[in-house]
Motif scaffolding. Sequence first.
Motif, mmCIF file in Angstrom:
data_model
loop_
_atom_site.group_PDB
_atom_site.id
_atom_site.type_symbol
_atom_site.label_atom_id
_atom_site.label_comp_id
_atom_site.label_asym_id
_atom_site.label_seq_id
_atom_site.Cartn_x
_atom_site.Cartn_y
_atom_site.Cartn_z
ATOM 1 N N ASN A 1 0.840 -1.203 0.000
ATOM 2 C CA ASN A 1 0.000 0.000 0.000
ATOM 3 C C ASN A 1 0.882 1.262 0.000
ATOM 4 O OD1 ASN A 1 -3.111 0.257 0.690
ATOM 5 N ND2 ASN A 1 -2.071 2.042 1.559
ATOM 6 N N PRO A 2 0.491 2.284 -0.767
ATOM 7 C CA PRO A 2 1.247 3.543 -0.699
ATOM 8 C C PRO A 2 1.184 4.133 0.709
ATOM 9 C CG PRO A 2 -0.341 3.573 -2.515
ATOM 10 C CD PRO A 2 -0.617 2.335 -1.730
ATOM 11 N N GLN A 3 2.092 5.054 0.992
ATOM 12 C CA GLN A 3 2.094 5.662 2.318
ATOM 13 C C GLN A 3 0.751 6.327 2.581
ATOM 14 O OE1 GLN A 3 5.401 8.497 1.372
ATOM 15 N NE2 GLN A 3 4.205 9.871 2.656
ATOM 16 N N THR A 4 0.377 6.447 3.850
ATOM 17 C CA THR A 4 -0.970 6.907 4.194
ATOM 18 C C THR A 4 -0.922 8.329 4.747
ATOM 19 O OG1 THR A 4 -0.889 6.237 6.513
ATOM 20 C CG2 THR A 4 -1.476 4.536 4.908
ATOM 21 N N ASN A 5 -2.092 8.922 4.799
ATOM 22 C CA ASN A 5 -2.223 10.248 5.399
ATOM 23 C C ASN A 5 -2.589 10.077 6.881
ATOM 24 O OD1 ASN A 5 -2.400 13.076 5.495
ATOM 25 N ND2 ASN A 5 -4.635 12.971 5.276
ATOM 26 N N SER A 6 -1.819 9.237 7.540
ATOM 27 C CA SER A 6 -2.073 8.910 8.953
ATOM 28 C C SER A 6 -0.726 8.516 9.540
ATOM 29 C CB SER A 6 -3.058 7.734 9.034
ATOM 30 O OG SER A 6 -2.355 6.511 8.914
ATOM 31 N N PRO A 7 -0.701 8.205 10.815
ATOM 32 C CA PRO A 7 0.607 7.782 11.375
ATOM 33 C C PRO A 7 0.966 6.336 11.079
ATOM 34 C CG PRO A 7 -1.001 8.181 13.124
ATOM 35 C CD PRO A 7 -1.713 8.432 11.837
ATOM 36 N N ILE A 8 0.136 5.590 10.331
ATOM 37 C CA ILE A 8 0.533 4.215 9.977
ATOM 38 C C ILE A 8 1.489 4.279 8.796
ATOM 39 C CG2 ILE A 8 -0.228 1.932 9.231
ATOM 40 C CD1 ILE A 8 -2.632 2.132 10.788
ATOM 41 N N ASN A 9 2.711 4.617 9.073
ATOM 42 C CA ASN A 9 3.783 4.646 8.070
ATOM 43 C C ASN A 9 5.072 4.342 8.797
ATOM 44 O OD1 ASN A 9 2.366 5.843 5.727
ATOM 45 N ND2 ASN A 9 2.242 7.659 7.053
ATOM 46 N N SER A 10 6.024 3.801 8.064
ATOM 47 C CA SER A 10 7.382 3.769 8.604
ATOM 48 C C SER A 10 8.325 4.186 7.498
ATOM 49 C CB SER A 10 7.734 2.359 9.076
ATOM 50 O OG SER A 10 7.916 1.506 7.967
ATOM 51 N N GLY A 11 9.528 4.554 7.890
ATOM 52 C CA GLY A 11 10.577 4.719 6.895
ATOM 53 C C GLY A 11 11.077 3.342 6.482
ATOM 54 N N ARG A 12 12.131 3.325 5.696
ATOM 55 C CA ARG A 12 12.641 2.048 5.175
ATOM 56 C C ARG A 12 12.954 1.060 6.295
ATOM 57 N NH1 ARG A 12 14.385 1.146 0.339
ATOM 58 N NH2 ARG A 12 15.987 -0.280 1.118
ATOM 59 N N SER A 13 13.366 1.567 7.437
ATOM 60 C CA SER A 13 13.771 0.633 8.498
ATOM 61 C C SER A 13 12.605 -0.240 8.935
ATOM 62 C CB SER A 13 14.394 1.368 9.673
ATOM 63 O OG SER A 13 13.400 2.002 10.424
ATOM 64 N N GLY A 14 11.355 0.271 8.776
ATOM 65 C CA GLY A 14 10.193 -0.543 9.124
ATOM 66 C C GLY A 14 10.052 -1.729 8.188
ATOM 67 N N GLY A 15 10.128 -1.453 6.882
ATOM 68 C CA GLY A 15 10.014 -2.549 5.916
ATOM 69 C C GLY A 15 11.138 -3.552 6.088
ATOM 70 N N ILE A 16 12.344 -3.037 6.291
ATOM 71 C CA ILE A 16 13.494 -3.933 6.455
ATOM 72 C C ILE A 16 13.314 -4.775 7.721
ATOM 73 C CG2 ILE A 16 15.980 -3.968 6.935
ATOM 74 C CD1 ILE A 16 16.139 -1.496 5.013
ATOM 75 N N GLY B 1 8.817 13.578 6.061
ATOM 76 C CA GLY B 1 7.690 14.406 6.480
ATOM 77 C C GLY B 1 6.462 13.605 6.868
ATOM 78 N N ALA B 2 6.397 12.342 6.449
ATOM 79 C CA ALA B 2 5.226 11.527 6.785
ATOM 80 C C ALA B 2 5.150 11.308 8.291
ATOM 81 C CB ALA B 2 5.312 10.178 6.073
ATOM 82 N N ALA B 3 3.915 11.199 8.792
ATOM 83 C CA ALA B 3 3.740 10.849 10.203
ATOM 84 C C ALA B 3 4.154 9.389 10.392
ATOM 85 C CB ALA B 3 2.287 11.046 10.616
ATOM 86 N N LEU B 4 4.818 9.100 11.523
ATOM 87 C CA LEU B 4 5.367 7.759 11.771
ATOM 88 C C LEU B 4 4.912 7.186 13.114
ATOM 89 C CD1 LEU B 4 9.080 8.533 10.717
ATOM 90 C CD2 LEU B 4 7.357 7.393 9.314
ATOM 91 N N GLY B 5 3.928 7.847 13.723
ATOM 92 C CA GLY B 5 3.560 7.507 15.103
ATOM 93 C C GLY B 5 3.227 6.033 15.301
ATOM 94 N N LEU B 6 2.608 5.402 14.306
ATOM 95 C CA LEU B 6 2.241 3.986 14.429
ATOM 96 C C LEU B 6 3.114 3.159 13.489
ATOM 97 C CD1 LEU B 6 -1.642 4.482 14.626
ATOM 98 C CD2 LEU B 6 -0.094 3.884 16.486
ATOM 99 N N TRP B 7 4.398 3.449 13.515
ATOM 100 C CA TRP B 7 5.321 2.887 12.520
ATOM 101 C C TRP B 7 5.341 1.367 12.485
ATOM 102 C CZ3 TRP B 7 10.005 0.082 13.070
ATOM 103 C CH2 TRP B 7 10.344 -0.242 14.383
ATOM 104 N N SER B 8 5.088 0.729 13.626
ATOM 105 C CA SER B 8 5.263 -0.725 13.670
ATOM 106 C C SER B 8 3.952 -1.502 13.545
ATOM 107 C CB SER B 8 5.961 -1.107 14.976
ATOM 108 O OG SER B 8 5.166 -0.679 16.070
ATOM 109 N N ILE B 9 2.818 -0.778 13.456
ATOM 110 C CA ILE B 9 1.505 -1.441 13.502
ATOM 111 C C ILE B 9 1.327 -2.473 12.380
ATOM 112 C CG2 ILE B 9 -0.964 -0.976 13.119
ATOM 113 C CD1 ILE B 9 0.094 -0.413 15.959
#
Lengths: 568, 685
Positions: free
Chosen positions: A283-298, A338-346
């Motif tokens: 899924n593309p990055q979201t307009n919410s804190p459910i995002n991570s940078g590359r380290s999340g995917g890795i 710039g993306a919100a990352l608050g729920l990066w690991s969800i």
Amino acid sequence: MTQARETQPQTHPITVEVVRNAIVAYADEMANALCKAAYNMMIYEVRDYCCGLIDLQGRMISQNRGGLPIFLADLGVAVEDAVARWGLGGFLPGDVLIMNHGETCGQHLNNVVLSCPVFHNGELVAFTANRAHWVDIGGARIGFGSSATTEIFAEGLQMRSLKIYEAGKRNDTLWQIINDNLRFPEAALGDMRAQIASCQLGARRYGELLTRYGRATVEACIARVWDQADAAVRKVVGEIPDGVYSAESFLDNDGRDLETPLKIKVTVRVAGSVMSIDFSEMNPQTNSPINSGRSGGIAGARVAFKALTSPDLDVNEGCFRALEVVLPEGTMLSARPGAALGLWSIALPTVIDTILKALAPALPAKIPAAHKGDMGGCSFYGSTPERGRFLLMNIFGGGWGGRPHEDGEDASVSVCQGDVRNSPVELQEIRYPFIVESHSLRGDSGGAGKHRGGLGVELTYRCLAPCQVNINFERTKLPPWGLAGGGSGGTNYAVIRHADGAPERKVLKGTQIPLKAGDSVAFFTAGGGGYGDPAERARGDLARDVEEGFISSAGKALYTAKAAAGKP
Amino acid sequence: MNIVGVDIGGTFTDLVGCVDGKIVTSKTSTTPADPTRGVAESLTLAHADLPALGEFLHGSTIAINTVLERKGAKTALLTTKGFRDVYAIGRGNRIEAFNLFFHRPKPLVPRHLTFEANERLNAAGEALIPIDLQGVEAIARELGSLGVEAVAVCFLHSYANPAHERAAGEVLRRANPKMFITLSHEILREFREYERTSTTALNAYVGPRVSDYLGTLETYMRAGKFAGGLRMMRSNGGVMSMAQARVQPVSMMESGPVAGMIGAGKLALHLGIARCIGFDMGGTTAKCSLILNGAPAVEEGYVIGDPASGQPMQLPVVDIVEVGTGGGSIAWVDGAGGLHVGPKSAGADPGPACYGKGSLEPVITDADLVLGRVNPHRFLGGGMALDTAAAERAIAAKIGIPLGLPVRECALGIATIADTAMSLAVRAVSVDKGVDPRDTAMIAFGGAGPLHAVAVAREIFIPRVIIPKLPGTFSALGMLMASWRQDFVRTLVGSLDTLDPALAAKIFAELAAEARAQMARDGIAAGGAEFKYFADLRYAGQEHALQIPLRGPDALSGGAAEARAAFHAEHEQRYGQAAAEEKLETVNLRLVLSAARADTIAEDWLAEPWTAEASAPETSRHVYFSDAEKPLKTRILWRPALPAGMTLTGPAVIEEPNSTILIHPGDRVTVTDTGHLVIDIHFPD
């Protein structure tokens, strides 16, 4: 094993073993010093930290055992950034760096990295570093589970490779900024003290090792340890049939747009001794804190890979050489700056479950059915005249999927959480204005199967004072799936009951929900998926389940041949 | 007075005693089905006459084996309504983070034998729901009809107020007088419901079996006209009465290993060593413990069995770190070419390859033999000849061929890896408490301890190693020196600034009253025991606390300046940092009660002047130290013949009936005037 070893004749197998034991023991010592002195439950109970030794190229020499599994060799980016910013000549003994920059680290800003340069004979040789989850980092979020933010700048204070100590002298300006911008500064500064002491301890130990054996020998041994891990991992990957395996699942929504599910699509390619995990169709990055940078995917790819290839080996750089992660920018696991990352690991538990699902046809004996699928927990917060501001956080277990050879475990934390402990009821009631009314296993929540899914839990809080709660459940629309004919596990939900007689409500996601004294919130966590045809469950096991109350008489119907035959 | 200590281990039953002024020892096989027989045989072998004995001290693995083998009683659990599954849910954690097939602890009580009482206290111990005793009556009847043998009762917040547990206990005991009933507050008045439930359930689960065994043993002893005192070794490093052991068997889980550390502490006092590390290497594991001023550290709780799936036990236990490297630990090569030692052990049967019983797995003892460090003709006092060729074959097949290394290099590797693993464990017990190993000495014992101690010490720069007299049966000796000891705890969480000194004083007074009642039950004279007070303190916001000794029960009044200063210092020592400006909290208050033995027979023996046997001829053989190519011609000496005051410089091997001491080149040995060996390690600059 590469030919490079020939130029490093010092790697006697015995010395290698000595160094291997030592470097992990140092990381463990660092973790002990951090955990025992920490001020917030995210560290001392949730073990939301990692400690390790990092080389000058940002590679993980060793990491502690027992920290959070998703912190897999990801301290390196922080060290790389520090070196890029200050230069290899820019460090002095007594320096301590602080780092939580969202764009660089890719994780929520609560995860703060402290690091110390290590010197040997006056020369910079390595860094010791740890990352720990601070209970608060300022900004609009309190506790965990908030869906309120849409950009990183609302999520708190960012510090990018700043020196909190320079040559042993504290930077009081930075200290004051931290103190003034966080909700629980005494906890943050206490944790920071523990983190710094931990880094300094690791630096002393590593220095002693270099003094004992010499830098060249130690570094050659470390390279050899990595090579050995790599060889062991490749051997396992080599046994997986070559092929392209893919699977898809989805998260409920991003917590802001409640209608749109988020797609988790993974493609795993196995070719010889190399595995590639491709997130291109995520899924593309979201307009919410459910995002991570590359380290999340890795991290998601690495946890699945490690569990399959080297669950018993200590974590180091060598464990992941045989893994390629394809992760184009702009997905929700590789969000743009710039993306919100608050729920990066969800998303990660579901990402990992989906990678395992993709590989299930290739590895039928090594993959369990899906587990509870979220990192569930709760945050209640408010203030009372006697206690001042309070924040109660707890982590819930749930069911794990049935296994090819046995039932799944009950009431256990997610695949992204290892030695993470729930909070004792007695401790919570001593500290916070709540009465816990029940803490029990949730009958019938385990997916039906020859090997049943484990059970979720039920945990009910009654408030003794007005407060607010964040609820953030996931995987409620796509339940933990079964494998090989097994059924799904029960899904997560919460029920709020109001003391004033207002109708009770079922809640899946909500931020800052107000509660009055006497109101209660019951959390029900998911069970694991079942493995194999339920009709094949041993009758003795089924009878025991009914006797113990794990399956009700209604739930038992799922295990008759007829009901099972009617299932897809 | 004549005293004996008998330590029943998994394989051997060891006896050390002092009879008519002389030290007696014996070693015999354990009989798991009838441990009393092992006791009887060891007494016979040592020519110890029951009517002539004044005291019998005993340690046994029966409690811990009952748990590890899951052979305990049919046990039920009674909890607070709503919390039936606390025991099954546990803490939800997964220690093996990447293991998709992990196992968590399995409760000792099944769910259908777990019952809920309608009752509820809050954290202050106030009743929110009074206990429904009629409901408990009904449960009591059901337990009887289900054939339950033992019951554990653990209610929420019973540490703060045990009234509900007491009431339920009365009902259960009245209805089922023969059931073994344990109420959580009777063994642990400390918060954290899962750990307290687990500890209570453990006690109930092992209770009937251990109590029966102790009853049988006592009957046997009394039938043999034994008229003295019977005391059991417990995990906290002390002893307790037989009567207490029968109701609180959970406190004797680690009795054997602990006794050796108590002995090491006494030896440290005799030799004037303030900081030392006890090191005990046996057949399957090596154990170590930090000993400060003669007392091994005591920790609150540990896990019985495998760390990931074992049963938590929250009572005080001597802080022993154990690693899977004993004489019988198997060496192996993994798929990536890494050489490992342990934790799997060859046990006593078939044992090491060199026992010649057909085992093909090389173990540490095989490596020691191949390196010439062990004498094949003097093993176990010459009772068993060792087969060096078999050891070489096993090492070559399992290690040498896969690694492409010659046999002796492999053997040296096995010894080195084991020594490294043990040295990391030894270092951990010291640095965890903020003690630098370079400021300590090591006291080494156990069958294999004296052989490896010097290498372990050298690895982490411990400058001095002491090998006591009787190193092979030192644990049984330690029992003869242990104090009678009781631990009392009460949770009291709150700010130290606003602590009501009267409340703290009241709690300490209650603990002291409990202590005096236990003294009266065990016949300890008033004034015959030492009362030590402690508070678990932490910075407000922290979870983990440090146990701080208090000068007395009133030390928390008047600002508690001394306790505060001690806490900051301890925090700095352990974690490398402290914050003198921050607020402190209390977590638990503790009272430790101990009564030293009236006699000092065993300590006196430790300090007795040494008389050597008639001198024995010195021999020599080739022994491999750090170079697998070049053995050193090494002196072989017979310890009983070495006179007090003698010194020698390594390389040397000193042999004695149940142990072998390896002295590395350059290290200097002195026989003290009391017969212990002091080895000063030579470190090249």
